[in-house]
Scaffold this active site. Structure first.
Site, PDB file in Angstrom:
ATOM      1  N   ASN A 155       0.803  -1.213   0.000  1.00  0.00           N
ATOM      2  CA  ASN A 155       0.000   0.000   0.000  1.00  0.00           C
ATOM      3  C   ASN A 155       0.844   1.275   0.000  1.00  0.00           C
ATOM      4  OD1 ASN A 155       0.337  -1.405   2.592  1.00  0.00           O
ATOM      5  ND2 ASN A 155      -0.306   0.535   3.482  1.00  0.00           N
ATOM      6  N   GLN A 183      -4.658  -3.552  -2.580  1.00  0.00           N
ATOM      7  CA  GLN A 183      -4.035  -2.559  -3.449  1.00  0.00           C
ATOM      8  C   GLN A 183      -3.812  -3.042  -4.877  1.00  0.00           C
ATOM      9  OE1 GLN A 183      -3.695   0.515  -2.625  1.00  0.00           O
ATOM     10  NE2 GLN A 183      -3.942   0.442  -0.408  1.00  0.00           N
ATOM     11  N   ALA A 204     -14.061  -2.622  -0.838  1.00  0.00           N
ATOM     12  CA  ALA A 204     -14.704  -1.873  -1.929  1.00  0.00           C
ATOM     13  C   ALA A 204     -14.200  -0.439  -2.021  1.00  0.00           C
ATOM     14  CB  ALA A 204     -16.220  -1.887  -1.743  1.00  0.00           C
ATOM     15  N   HIS A 205     -13.863   0.155  -0.853  1.00  0.00           N
ATOM     16  CA  HIS A 205     -13.530   1.583  -0.897  1.00  0.00           C
ATOM     17  C   HIS A 205     -12.161   1.848  -1.508  1.00  0.00           C
ATOM     18  CE1 HIS A 205     -10.715   2.012   2.634  1.00  0.00           C
ATOM     19  NE2 HIS A 205     -11.258   0.855   2.934  1.00  0.00           N
ATOM     20  N   CYS A 330      -3.445   4.539   8.276  1.00  0.00           N
ATOM     21  CA  CYS A 330      -3.598   3.861   9.574  1.00  0.00           C
ATOM     22  C   CYS A 330      -2.445   4.252  10.483  1.00  0.00           C
ATOM     23  CB  CYS A 330      -3.588   2.346   9.374  1.00  0.00           C
ATOM     24  SG  CYS A 330      -4.635   1.851   8.035  1.00  0.00           S
TER      25      CYS A 330
HETATM   26  C1  7TS Z   1      -2.869  -3.629   1.792  1.00  0.00           C
HETATM   27  C2  7TS Z   1      -4.001  -3.216   2.700  1.00  0.00           C
HETATM   28  N1  7TS Z   1      -4.622  -4.156   3.454  1.00  0.00           N
HETATM   29  C3  7TS Z   1      -5.634  -3.822   4.295  1.00  0.00           C
HETATM   30  C4  7TS Z   1      -6.054  -2.525   4.403  1.00  0.00           C
HETATM   31  C5  7TS Z   1      -7.210  -2.201   5.354  1.00  0.00           C
HETATM   32  O1  7TS Z   1      -8.353  -1.947   4.578  1.00  0.00           O
HETATM   33  P1  7TS Z   1      -9.735  -1.661   5.350  1.00  0.00           P
HETATM   34  O2  7TS Z   1      -9.978  -2.856   6.204  1.00  0.00           O
HETATM   35  O3  7TS Z   1     -10.755  -1.468   4.280  1.00  0.00           O
HETATM   36  O4  7TS Z   1      -9.489  -0.423   6.152  1.00  0.00           O
HETATM   37  C6  7TS Z   1      -5.431  -1.518   3.653  1.00  0.00           C
HETATM   38  C7  7TS Z   1      -5.848  -0.065   3.832  1.00  0.00           C
HETATM   39  N2  7TS Z   1      -4.743   0.802   3.564  1.00  0.00           N
HETATM   40  C8  7TS Z   1      -4.712   2.092   3.877  1.00  0.00           C
HETATM   41  C9  7TS Z   1      -5.594   2.791   4.590  1.00  0.00           C
HETATM   42  O5  7TS Z   1      -5.116   4.099   4.620  1.00  0.00           O
HETATM   43  N3  7TS Z   1      -3.945   4.209   3.930  1.00  0.00           N
HETATM   44  C10 7TS Z   1      -3.662   2.966   3.460  1.00  0.00           C
HETATM   45  O6  7TS Z   1      -2.669   2.664   2.801  1.00  0.00           O
HETATM   46  C11 7TS Z   1      -4.394  -1.868   2.776  1.00  0.00           C
HETATM   47  O7  7TS Z   1      -3.776  -0.945   2.009  1.00  0.00           O
END
Ligand code: 7TS
Length: 393
Positions: A155, A183, A204-205, A330
Site C-alpha cells: 500500500n 491494493q 470496496a472503498h 492507519c
Molecule cells: C494492503 C491493505 N490491506 C488492508 C487494508 C485495510 O483496509 P480496510 O480494512 O478497508 O481499512 C489496507 C488499507 N490501507 C490504507 C488505509 O489508509 N492508507 C492505506 O494505505 C491496505 O492498504
C-alpha cells in the site's frame, strides 16, 4: 481553491455510477434478504448479480466462495484466526510465514497469534522491495508451515509481489496461501485461478466503491472456522445481516474497475500521469522514488525528499489543496520510520521523509500540472528554511 485528491491508496471516491446503483437499496429496497416476505426476497436477484460481478472480477470458479464482510481488515482476521483455530491449535502445522511489509491488518493480527504461541517467520524484502521466491523457499518448513500470507501489492510503495510463484512454493510444501489484494484490485489483473491463491481479501472503498464492505475469497473445497458466530447468513460463514447496499455497490465497482478497458486505462492514462509526476520528482536534487516503476501498481509513487520531514511536506501540500500521505493512513500519525523504508534498509533520515502520491482514474492532466508546480515550489521553500539540509550531502 480546487482540491486535488492523490491519496487513493487510503480510500477512493465512490464512482457516481456506482452510487446510482447503490441508492435504491438505501431507500425503497431496504428489506432484510433473510426475510421471507417480498421486501426481503426482492433484493435477492441484485445480490446474485453482485456476486456474479465479484466472481468475474477475480475470475473465481463457481465452486469457490466469496464472503461479503465489512472490509479487508475483517477478511484478513478471518483467514489468520481461522488458520489459528483449525491448524495452529489443532494440528502439527503451527507455523505461519508472512512478510515484514504487510499492512497492520495482517501484521498486527499475526503478532497477536504469535502471542498465543504461533511460530512466525517474517520474510525480509529484497533491495528492490519485493518478497522473493528464494526467501520463501528458505523459510518454509514442509508439513509444518500452515499458511503463507504475502500481500499482492504494497500500500505504501505499490510494489507488486510474485504471488503466483509464492503460492506454488506454499502448495509444494503443504501450506495454504493467503494474499491481501486490497491494493491490486483495479490496478493489475487479479486472477485467483491462474495464481492458485487459497484466500484473497479486498475492500470496496479501494476501487471506487463504498466504505464498510469488503470480500473474502475462499478457494473451493476449503473451509475455515468463522470469525463471527450468529445467524446463518453467508451459509454460516459470516454471521450478521448482509450489507445489501454495500454488496450491490461493490459488485458494480468491481465490474467497472476490473474490465479490460478499465485496466488498460489505469495502466496507460493513469500511469502516464503518475510517470509525469515521478519524472519531475526524480529531476529534483536529493530525492528518491522507492521501487522500480515497472514493478509497481500504475498509480503509486512513494518518494523521499532529503531534508524535508514528510509531515511538513504534507502540510504544505494540503495548504495548496493537494491531498497525499506519508504512507498508510492507519499510521500517518506515527512518526516512526516507515517500516517499508527500514525493511529496504533505506537511511533512517530518508525514512522520515517519505510521501506517497496515489492517483486514480478521476485525476486529470491539469491536476497533475498543478501538483508538479506546487511540489517544485514546496521542496524549494522547505529546504530553504531547513536547518539540516545541505544540497548533495
Ligand atoms: C494492503 C491493505 N490491506 C488492508 C487494508 C485495510 O483496509 P480496510 O480494512 O478497508 O481499512 C489496507 C488499507 N490501507 C490504507 C488505509 O489508509 N492508507 C492505506 O494505505 C491496505 O492498504
Amino acid at each position: 481553491m480546487e482540491r486535488i485528491y492523490l491519496d487513493n491508496n487510503a480510500t477512493t471516491m465512490i464512482d457516481p455510477e456506482v452510487f446510482k446503483v447503490m441508492e435504491p437499496f438505501l431507500k425503497d429496497k431496504f428489506g432484510n434478504p433473510n426475510s421471507l416476505h417480498s421486501f426481503g426476497t426482492e433484493v435477492h436477484k441484485d445480490m446474485i448479480k453482485a456476486l456474479d460481478q465479484l466472481y468475474a472480477g477475480i475470475n473465481a470458479s463457481d465452486e469457490s466462495d466469496i464472503i461479503i464482510n465489512s472490509c479487508a481488515t475483517e477478511g484478513n482476521n478471518t483467514v489468520l484466526k481461522g488458520i489459528y483455530f483449525d491448524f495452529i491449535q489443532n494440528s502439527d502445522k503451527k507455523h505461519i510465514i508472512t512478510s515484514q511489509i504487510e499492512h497492520p491488518a495482517v501484521s498486527h493480527t499475526i503478532n497477536f497469534l504469535e502471542s498465543l504461541g504461533t511460530k512466525v517467520t517474517r520474510l525480509p524484502v529484497s533491495p528492490e522491495g519485493l518478497i522473493t521466491p528464494d526467501s520463501l523457499k528458505e523459510a518454509i518448513i514442509k508439513d509444518e508451515t500452515a499458511l503463507v500470507s504475502i500481500m499482492w501489492a504494497n500500500n505504501e510503495t505499490g510494489l507488486i509481489n510474485p504471488v503466483k510463484e509464492l503460492a506454488k512454493i506454499a502448495h509444494e510444501n503443504g501450506a495454504l496461501f493467503h494474499t491481501d489484494a486490497v491494493q491490486a484490485i483495479g490496478k493489475v489483473k487479479v486472477d485467483v485461478q491462474d495464481t492458485e491463491v487459497d484466500f484473497l481479501t479486498f475492500s470496496a472503498h479501494k476501487f471506487h466503491g463504498p466504505k464498510g464492505v469488503g470480500g473474502l475469497y475462499i478457494r473451493e473445497n476449503l473451509e475455515l472456522t468463522p470469525l463471527f458466530h450468529g445467524g446463518e447468513q453467508m451459509a454460516g460463514k459470516r454471521a450478521g445481516t448482509v450489507n445489501v447496499p454495500g454488496m450491490v455497490a461493490m459488485g458494480y465497482a468491481m465490474e467497472l474497475a476490473t474490465s479490460t478497458e478499465a485496466l488498460e486505462y489505469e495502466n496507460k492514462f493513469v500511469r502516464s500521469l503518475r510517470d509525469r509526476l515521478e519524472d519531475v520528482i526524480n529531476s529534483l536534487d536529493d530525492t528518491i522514488v522507492i521501487g522500480d516503476r515497472n514493478y509497481r501498481t500504475p498509480n503509486t509513487i512513494l518518494a523521499s525528499f532529503k531534508g524535508i520531514e514528510g509531515e511538513s511536506f504534507l502540510w504544505d501540500l494540503n495548504q495548496n489543496g493537494i491531498a497525499a500521505s506519508t504512507g498508510s493512513a492507519c499510521s500517518s500519525e506515527d512518526l516512526e520510520a516507515d517500516p517499508t523504508f527500514v525493511a529496504m534498509s533505506i537511511d533512517a533520515d530518508l525514512a522520515h521523509t517519505g510521501v506517497r502520491f496515489s492517483l486514480s482514474r478521476f485525476n486529470t492532466e491539469d491536476e497533475i500540472d498543478r501538483v508538479i508546480e506546487v511540489v517544485k515550489k514546496s521542496v524549494k521553500r522547505l529546504r530553504e528554511i531547513s536547518s539540516t539540509y545541505v544540497k548533495g550531502e
